[in-house]
Design a protein around this motif. Structure first.
Motif, mmCIF file in Angstrom:
data_model
loop_
_atom_site.group_PDB
_atom_site.id
_atom_site.type_symbol
_atom_site.label_atom_id
_atom_site.label_comp_id
_atom_site.label_asym_id
_atom_site.label_seq_id
_atom_site.Cartn_x
_atom_site.Cartn_y
_atom_site.Cartn_z
ATOM 1 N N ALA A 173 53.677 -6.813 66.983
ATOM 2 C CA ALA A 173 55.031 -6.454 67.377
ATOM 3 C C ALA A 173 55.950 -6.410 66.157
ATOM 4 O O ALA A 173 56.786 -5.513 66.037
ATOM 5 N N ASN A 174 55.773 -7.352 65.243
ATOM 6 C CA ASN A 174 56.572 -7.367 64.011
ATOM 7 C C ASN A 174 56.274 -6.130 63.169
ATOM 8 O O ASN A 174 57.184 -5.536 62.592
ATOM 9 N N ALA A 175 55.002 -5.725 63.097
ATOM 10 C CA ALA A 175 54.618 -4.538 62.335
ATOM 11 C C ALA A 175 55.255 -3.287 62.933
ATOM 12 O O ALA A 175 55.735 -2.410 62.198
ATOM 13 N N VAL A 176 55.275 -3.180 64.245
ATOM 14 C CA VAL A 176 55.887 -2.032 64.919
ATOM 15 C C VAL A 176 57.389 -1.999 64.638
ATOM 16 O O VAL A 176 57.950 -0.950 64.296
ATOM 17 N N LEU A 177 58.037 -3.152 64.756
ATOM 18 C CA LEU A 177 59.476 -3.226 64.492
ATOM 19 C C LEU A 177 59.776 -2.872 63.043
ATOM 20 O O LEU A 177 60.708 -2.115 62.762
ATOM 21 N N GLU A 178 58.976 -3.378 62.115
ATOM 22 C CA GLU A 178 59.170 -3.094 60.695
ATOM 23 C C GLU A 178 59.008 -1.598 60.414
ATOM 24 O O GLU A 178 59.785 -1.012 59.672
ATOM 25 N N ARG A 222 65.796 -11.587 64.622
ATOM 26 C CA ARG A 222 64.588 -10.772 64.523
ATOM 27 C C ARG A 222 63.398 -11.450 65.195
ATOM 28 O O ARG A 222 62.622 -10.812 65.905
ATOM 29 N N ALA A 223 63.230 -12.753 64.977
ATOM 30 C CA ALA A 223 62.088 -13.475 65.548
ATOM 31 C C ALA A 223 62.115 -13.431 67.073
ATOM 32 O O ALA A 223 61.077 -13.257 67.723
ATOM 33 N N GLU A 224 63.302 -13.570 67.653
ATOM 34 C CA GLU A 224 63.421 -13.507 69.113
ATOM 35 C C GLU A 224 63.118 -12.103 69.627
ATOM 36 O O GLU A 224 62.471 -11.941 70.669
ATOM 37 N N LEU A 225 63.552 -11.097 68.903
ATOM 38 C CA LEU A 225 63.269 -9.712 69.289
ATOM 39 C C LEU A 225 61.769 -9.436 69.228
ATOM 40 O O LEU A 225 61.196 -8.835 70.141
ATOM 41 N N VAL A 226 61.111 -9.906 68.175
ATOM 42 C CA VAL A 226 59.655 -9.731 68.036
ATOM 43 C C VAL A 226 58.936 -10.425 69.182
ATOM 44 O O VAL A 226 57.985 -9.886 69.760
ATOM 45 N N GLU A 227 59.387 -11.611 69.547
ATOM 46 C CA GLU A 227 58.757 -12.358 70.643
ATOM 47 C C GLU A 227 58.873 -11.592 71.965
ATOM 48 O O GLU A 227 57.917 -11.496 72.733
#
Length: 104
Positions: A25-30, A7-12
């Protein structure tokens, strides 16, 4: 062994490709994950053209076998999430298969 993306790599990657902070980006993914989960839980289908379709599928009750004892056991009916990859996604993963299918 093949590498896997967490997940961290995807957010990056999302943050760098869209000029966002990692928090944004994490908020959008969540939000995307929660939205898909909520829709599928309600029985709706989420279709992302070119990527794939998320839906729920019902599994009927069936009789299974305990692998250690061999005894029969009843497996109750259940509803499970299902993902079906779209044509573009399949072609990106296996271009040769896409060419064979197009040639038919």
């Amino acid at each position: 062994m093949k590498a896997s993306m967490n997940r961290a790599e995807l957010v990056e990657i999302l943050a760098s490709k869209n000029d966002l902070s990692k928090a944004a980006a994490n908020a959008v993914l969540e939000t995307l994950i929660e939205t898909v989960q909520t829709a599928v839980k309600k029985g709706d289908t989420v279709q992302l053209v070119g990527f794939g379709t998320f839906k729920s599928a019902k599994r009927a009750a069936r009789t299974g076998k305990n692998p250690s004892t061999g005894a029969a056991l009843k497996i109750p009916a259940s509803t499970v999430p299902k993902f079906v990859a779209g044509a573009k996604f399949k072609a990106a993963v296996d271009p040769k298969a896409a060419k064979r299918k197009a040639a038919k």
